[in-house]
Design an enzyme around this catalytic site. Structure first.
Site, PDB file in Angstrom:
ATOM      1  N   PRO A 237     -24.123 -12.576  36.091  1.00  0.00           N
ATOM      2  CA  PRO A 237     -24.821 -13.695  36.738  1.00  0.00           C
ATOM      3  C   PRO A 237     -25.266 -13.479  38.185  1.00  0.00           C
ATOM      4  O   PRO A 237     -24.754 -14.105  39.117  1.00  0.00           O
ATOM      5  CB  PRO A 237     -23.802 -14.830  36.631  1.00  0.00           C
ATOM      6  CG  PRO A 237     -22.480 -14.123  36.704  1.00  0.00           C
ATOM      7  CD  PRO A 237     -22.691 -12.823  35.958  1.00  0.00           C
ATOM      8  N   CYS A 238     -26.281 -12.654  38.374  1.00  0.00           N
ATOM      9  CA  CYS A 238     -26.806 -12.440  39.724  1.00  0.00           C
ATOM     10  C   CYS A 238     -27.448 -13.714  40.277  1.00  0.00           C
ATOM     11  O   CYS A 238     -27.599 -13.854  41.495  1.00  0.00           O
ATOM     12  CB  CYS A 238     -27.782 -11.268  39.750  1.00  0.00           C
ATOM     13  SG  CYS A 238     -29.085 -11.350  38.534  1.00  0.00           S
ATOM     14  N   HIS A 239     -27.790 -14.669  39.404  1.00  0.00           N
ATOM     15  CA  HIS A 239     -28.355 -15.935  39.887  1.00  0.00           C
ATOM     16  C   HIS A 239     -27.319 -16.742  40.674  1.00  0.00           C
ATOM     17  O   HIS A 239     -27.695 -17.648  41.409  1.00  0.00           O
ATOM     18  CB  HIS A 239     -28.914 -16.765  38.718  1.00  0.00           C
ATOM     19  CG  HIS A 239     -27.897 -17.150  37.688  1.00  0.00           C
ATOM     20  ND1 HIS A 239     -27.524 -16.287  36.676  1.00  0.00           N
ATOM     21  CD2 HIS A 239     -27.184 -18.286  37.510  1.00  0.00           C
ATOM     22  CE1 HIS A 239     -26.619 -16.904  35.914  1.00  0.00           C
ATOM     23  NE2 HIS A 239     -26.397 -18.106  36.401  1.00  0.00           N
TER      24      HIS A 239
END
Length: 153
Positions: free
Chosen positions: A117-119
């Protein structure tokens, strides 16, 4: 070492997940149209649909993203950020002994977005920062909103 691909529709556009040697190696915004159903890719599709439906908070899939040792540390740290939470580039960099700019670069090179989850990594002060996935920050805002994160404007 044969890659197997599976495409699926999502609220953020068509996605293709790729499996190699029993692990996911990429998630891309496209439709490869060569859908092969391995058990792992079928499970990835099920979990992604559940995530977008709001019924899955944690992915439980084997991942093997290709990258440098530094990128691997960043991606491992991102996987520890809980659904509905976030960290700043600075917080993440302090946790792994890096710099915010290097963390941002690794985020932009994440080959398995959403699942890794780079978001959930934001700029200082809760600002949006960037997003390399299709749709850029609009997609990042959507994913964070799906998780209940309210961003500052």
């Amino acid at each position: 070492m044969t890659d197997i691909h599976l495409s699926l529709d999502s609220p953020v556009g068509p996605l293709t997940v790729t499996e190699q040697n029993g692990a996911l190696v990429s998630l891309e915004w496209n439709d490869r149209a060569d859908n092969e159903a391995s058990p792992l890719l079928a499970e990835a599709r099920r979990q992604l649909h559940a995530y977008f439906a709001g019924t899955l908070a944690t992915f439980d899939l084997p991942v093997a993203p290709a990258g440098t040792p530094h990128q691997q540390r960043v991606w491992q740290a991102m996987q520890k950020i809980s659904f509905g939470d976030y960290q700043s580039y600075g917080e993440l960099s302090a946790a792994i002994g890096s710099s915010p700019r290097a963390v941002g670069t690794a985020c932009g090179r994440n080959p398995i977005p959403i699942i890794i989850p780079c978001h959930r990594v934001l700029a200082a002060g809760g600002q949006i920062g960037g997003y390399s996935g299709n749709g850029g920050t609009t997609t990042k805002r959507y994913l964070l909103s799906l998780e209940g994160v309210e961003l500052k404007e």
